[in-house]
Design a protein around this motif. Structure first.
Motif, PDB file in Angstrom:
ATOM      1  N   TYR A  93      11.327  16.353 -14.344  1.00  0.00           N
ATOM      2  CA  TYR A  93       9.425  17.007 -13.463  1.00  0.00           C
ATOM      3  C   TYR A  93       9.428  15.564 -13.375  1.00  0.00           C
ATOM      4  O   TYR A  93       8.531  15.520 -12.640  1.00  0.00           O
ATOM      5  CB  TYR A  93       9.695  17.081 -16.168  1.00  0.00           C
ATOM      6  N   TYR A  94      10.227  14.368 -13.474  1.00  0.00           N
ATOM      7  CA  TYR A  94       9.033  12.742 -12.537  1.00  0.00           C
ATOM      8  C   TYR A  94       9.202  13.774 -10.968  1.00  0.00           C
ATOM      9  O   TYR A  94       8.461  13.540 -10.816  1.00  0.00           O
ATOM     10  CB  TYR A  94       9.552  12.157 -13.066  1.00  0.00           C
ATOM     11  N   ARG A  95      10.023  13.281 -10.538  1.00  0.00           N
ATOM     12  CA  ARG A  95      10.435  13.902  -8.957  1.00  0.00           C
ATOM     13  C   ARG A  95       9.872  14.666  -8.692  1.00  0.00           C
ATOM     14  O   ARG A  95       9.481  14.915  -7.421  1.00  0.00           O
ATOM     15  CB  ARG A  95      11.979  13.797  -9.015  1.00  0.00           C
ATOM     16  N   SER A  96       9.448  16.103 -10.323  1.00  0.00           N
ATOM     17  CA  SER A  96       9.175  17.209  -9.203  1.00  0.00           C
ATOM     18  C   SER A  96       7.268  16.871  -9.899  1.00  0.00           C
ATOM     19  O   SER A  96       6.393  18.497  -9.454  1.00  0.00           O
ATOM     20  CB  SER A  96       9.277  18.573 -10.261  1.00  0.00           C
ATOM     21  N   GLY A  97       6.642  16.170  -9.879  1.00  0.00           N
ATOM     22  CA  GLY A  97       5.556  15.622  -9.895  1.00  0.00           C
ATOM     23  C   GLY A  97       4.699  16.056 -11.711  1.00  0.00           C
ATOM     24  O   GLY A  97       3.994  16.458 -11.164  1.00  0.00           O
ATOM     25  N   GLU A  98       5.077  16.078 -12.140  1.00  0.00           N
ATOM     26  CA  GLU A  98       5.116  17.079 -13.855  1.00  0.00           C
ATOM     27  C   GLU A  98       5.136  16.064 -14.849  1.00  0.00           C
ATOM     28  O   GLU A  98       6.159  15.998 -15.691  1.00  0.00           O
ATOM     29  CB  GLU A  98       5.636  17.978 -14.045  1.00  0.00           C
ATOM     30  N   ALA A 121       7.429   3.703 -15.981  1.00  0.00           N
ATOM     31  CA  ALA A 121       7.429   4.313 -14.366  1.00  0.00           C
ATOM     32  C   ALA A 121       6.312   6.067 -14.501  1.00  0.00           C
ATOM     33  O   ALA A 121       5.571   5.635 -13.136  1.00  0.00           O
ATOM     34  CB  ALA A 121       8.554   5.237 -13.773  1.00  0.00           C
ATOM     35  N   ILE A 122       6.579   6.826 -15.510  1.00  0.00           N
ATOM     36  CA  ILE A 122       5.278   7.463 -15.431  1.00  0.00           C
ATOM     37  C   ILE A 122       4.364   7.338 -15.945  1.00  0.00           C
ATOM     38  O   ILE A 122       3.136   7.906 -15.170  1.00  0.00           O
ATOM     39  CB  ILE A 122       6.151   8.655 -16.787  1.00  0.00           C
ATOM     40  N   GLU A 123       4.274   6.578 -16.671  1.00  0.00           N
ATOM     41  CA  GLU A 123       2.209   5.883 -16.900  1.00  0.00           C
ATOM     42  C   GLU A 123       2.203   5.083 -16.236  1.00  0.00           C
ATOM     43  O   GLU A 123       0.455   5.173 -15.259  1.00  0.00           O
ATOM     44  CB  GLU A 123       2.297   4.628 -18.123  1.00  0.00           C
ATOM     45  N   ASP A 124       2.942   4.887 -14.980  1.00  0.00           N
ATOM     46  CA  ASP A 124       2.397   3.715 -13.456  1.00  0.00           C
ATOM     47  C   ASP A 124       1.778   4.847 -12.789  1.00  0.00           C
ATOM     48  O   ASP A 124       0.906   4.970 -12.661  1.00  0.00           O
ATOM     49  CB  ASP A 124       3.174   3.118 -13.378  1.00  0.00           C
ATOM     50  N   ARG A 125       2.187   5.996 -12.963  1.00  0.00           N
ATOM     51  CA  ARG A 125       2.898   7.063 -11.605  1.00  0.00           C
ATOM     52  C   ARG A 125       1.198   7.960 -11.981  1.00  0.00           C
ATOM     53  O   ARG A 125       0.337   8.330 -11.064  1.00  0.00           O
ATOM     54  CB  ARG A 125       2.831   7.983 -11.587  1.00  0.00           C
ATOM     55  N   ILE A 126       0.973   7.985 -13.548  1.00  0.00           N
ATOM     56  CA  ILE A 126      -0.029   8.842 -14.345  1.00  0.00           C
ATOM     57  C   ILE A 126      -1.882   7.715 -13.652  1.00  0.00           C
ATOM     58  O   ILE A 126      -2.784   8.437 -12.956  1.00  0.00           O
ATOM     59  CB  ILE A 126      -0.163   8.906 -15.977  1.00  0.00           C
ATOM     60  N   THR A 127      -1.749   7.106 -13.962  1.00  0.00           N
ATOM     61  CA  THR A 127      -2.503   5.530 -13.773  1.00  0.00           C
ATOM     62  C   THR A 127      -2.721   5.664 -11.875  1.00  0.00           C
ATOM     63  O   THR A 127      -3.723   5.425 -11.928  1.00  0.00           O
ATOM     64  CB  THR A 127      -2.241   4.442 -14.207  1.00  0.00           C
ATOM     65  N   ILE A 149       1.192  -1.245   0.494  1.00  0.00           N
ATOM     66  CA  ILE A 149      -0.262   0.291  -0.229  1.00  0.00           C
ATOM     67  C   ILE A 149       1.062   1.421   0.395  1.00  0.00           C
ATOM     68  O   ILE A 149       0.695   1.876  -0.523  1.00  0.00           O
ATOM     69  CB  ILE A 149      -1.091   0.206   1.320  1.00  0.00           C
ATOM     70  N   VAL A 150       1.996   1.406   0.475  1.00  0.00           N
ATOM     71  CA  VAL A 150       2.996   2.217   0.690  1.00  0.00           C
ATOM     72  C   VAL A 150       3.477   2.574  -0.267  1.00  0.00           C
ATOM     73  O   VAL A 150       4.074   3.608  -1.387  1.00  0.00           O
ATOM     74  CB  VAL A 150       3.348   1.982   2.006  1.00  0.00           C
ATOM     75  N   THR A 151       3.542   1.208  -0.628  1.00  0.00           N
ATOM     76  CA  THR A 151       4.468   0.950  -2.113  1.00  0.00           C
ATOM     77  C   THR A 151       3.829   2.081  -3.514  1.00  0.00           C
ATOM     78  O   THR A 151       3.813   2.768  -3.921  1.00  0.00           O
ATOM     79  CB  THR A 151       5.151   0.676  -2.676  1.00  0.00           C
ATOM     80  N   PHE A 152       2.219   1.832  -3.470  1.00  0.00           N
ATOM     81  CA  PHE A 152       1.547   2.094  -4.497  1.00  0.00           C
ATOM     82  C   PHE A 152       1.168   3.579  -3.945  1.00  0.00           C
ATOM     83  O   PHE A 152       1.182   4.356  -5.163  1.00  0.00           O
ATOM     84  CB  PHE A 152      -0.136   2.037  -3.938  1.00  0.00           C
ATOM     85  N   ILE A 153       1.039   3.947  -2.933  1.00  0.00           N
ATOM     86  CA  ILE A 153       0.808   5.878  -2.778  1.00  0.00           C
ATOM     87  C   ILE A 153       2.162   6.332  -3.066  1.00  0.00           C
ATOM     88  O   ILE A 153       2.707   7.661  -3.839  1.00  0.00           O
ATOM     89  CB  ILE A 153       0.323   5.747  -1.320  1.00  0.00           C
ATOM     90  N   ASN A 154       3.468   5.984  -2.723  1.00  0.00           N
ATOM     91  CA  ASN A 154       4.353   7.061  -2.985  1.00  0.00           C
ATOM     92  C   ASN A 154       5.244   6.335  -3.959  1.00  0.00           C
ATOM     93  O   ASN A 154       5.767   7.304  -4.873  1.00  0.00           O
ATOM     94  CB  ASN A 154       5.472   6.146  -1.749  1.00  0.00           C
ATOM     95  N   GLY A 155       4.381   5.237  -5.384  1.00  0.00           N
ATOM     96  CA  GLY A 155       5.495   5.349  -6.268  1.00  0.00           C
ATOM     97  C   GLY A 155       6.265   4.175  -5.657  1.00  0.00           C
ATOM     98  O   GLY A 155       6.892   4.530  -5.289  1.00  0.00           O
ATOM     99  N   GLY A 156       6.816   3.620  -6.663  1.00  0.00           N
ATOM    100  CA  GLY A 156       7.672   2.398  -6.558  1.00  0.00           C
ATOM    101  C   GLY A 156       8.998   2.110  -7.829  1.00  0.00           C
ATOM    102  O   GLY A 156       9.273   1.369  -8.478  1.00  0.00           O
ATOM    103  N   ASP A 157       8.777   3.877  -8.253  1.00  0.00           N
ATOM    104  CA  ASP A 157      10.298   3.796  -9.185  1.00  0.00           C
ATOM    105  C   ASP A 157      11.141   2.944  -8.759  1.00  0.00           C
ATOM    106  O   ASP A 157      11.940   2.917  -7.757  1.00  0.00           O
ATOM    107  CB  ASP A 157       9.869   5.332  -9.655  1.00  0.00           C
ATOM    108  N   GLN A 158      12.308   2.863 -10.114  1.00  0.00           N
ATOM    109  CA  GLN A 158      13.747   2.768  -9.266  1.00  0.00           C
ATOM    110  C   GLN A 158      14.674   3.112  -9.961  1.00  0.00           C
ATOM    111  O   GLN A 158      15.619   2.707  -9.856  1.00  0.00           O
ATOM    112  CB  GLN A 158      14.190   1.154 -10.159  1.00  0.00           C
ATOM    113  N   LEU A 159      14.186   4.518  -9.659  1.00  0.00           N
ATOM    114  CA  LEU A 159      15.210   5.416  -9.953  1.00  0.00           C
ATOM    115  C   LEU A 159      15.846   6.017  -8.818  1.00  0.00           C
ATOM    116  O   LEU A 159      15.185   5.503  -7.826  1.00  0.00           O
ATOM    117  CB  LEU A 159      14.218   6.941 -10.156  1.00  0.00           C
TER     118      LEU A 159
END
Length: 167
Positions: free
Chosen positions: A100-105, A132-138, A12-22
C-alpha cells in the motif's frame, strides 16, 4: 560542475521522490519466484508452497511496476485470513503495508503498520516503515500547501494586475 549540481539538486529530488529505505526487486527476481511457486505446486508440502508464495508476495510488493505491487497486495489479502501464527500474520501485514505504501495509499499502509506493531511492538522494519509513511504524509502535505499558496498568489496577482490596468 556535475558534482555541484548533484549536491544542490540531490536533496530536492530525494524530498520529492521520497527517501525511504525499502528495497526494490527486479523483474528477474519476480520471474524466479513465480517459477518457484509453480514448482512447489507440483509436489511440495503445504509449508513449502506457503513459503514460496510468501517470497513471491515479497518480490511483488517491492517491485517498481504498479501492476506487480497490486498483484502482491491481492495475493496477501487473500492469504491473510489463513495466517496460522502471529508471526505469519505480522509478516503478511507488513508486506501489505509495503504494498500500500508503494501504491501511494499511505493511510491504509499506516493502519496495517500499526496492526503489525500491535503484534510485535519493537519490530524495527515496521517501525522504519511507519516513519517512512509519516514522513511521506508530511511531505505530501507540505507540497499540497505549497501548490495552494502558489495558486492563491497567482490568482491574487492576476486580480491585482487587472485592477491596475483598468485604472
Amino acid at each position: 560542475m556535475e558534482v555541484k549540481i548533484n549536491r544542490f539538486f540531490g536533496p530536492i529530488v530525494t524530498f520529492i521522490n521520497g527517501g525511504d529505505q525499502l528495497p526494490w526487486t527486479s523483474p528477474d527476481i519476480i520471474v524466479g519466484c513465480e517459477r518457484e511457486v509453480a514448482d512447489a505446486n507440483k509436489g511440495a508440502s503445504d509449508e513449502g508452497k506457503n513459503e514460496s508464495i510468501m517470497r513471491l508476495s515479497w518480490a511483488l510488493v517491492h517491485s517498481k511496476q504498479p501492476e506487480d505491487v497490486q498483484r502482491g497486495i491481492t495475493m496477501l489479502e487473500a492469504s491473510l485470513a489463513k495466517a496460522s501464527s502471529p508471526l505469519q500474520q505480522r509478516e503478511k501485514l507488513y508486506l501489505l503495508a509495503v504494498g500500500y505504501y508503494r501504491s501511494g495509499e499511505y493511510s491504509r499502509s499506516r493502519e496495517l503498520t500499526v496492526q503489525c506493531l500491535e503484534i510485535a511492538p519493537d519490530w524495527r522494519q515496521a517501525l522504519s516503515l511507519k516513519k517512512a509513511i509519516e514522513d511521506r504524509i508530511t511531505k505530501d502535505g507540505v507540497i499540497g500547501i505549497g501548490i495552494t499558496v502558489t495558486t492563491i498568489g497567482l490568482i491574487a496577482g492576476g486580480i491585482i494586475a487587472s485592477l491596475v490596468r483598468r485604472k
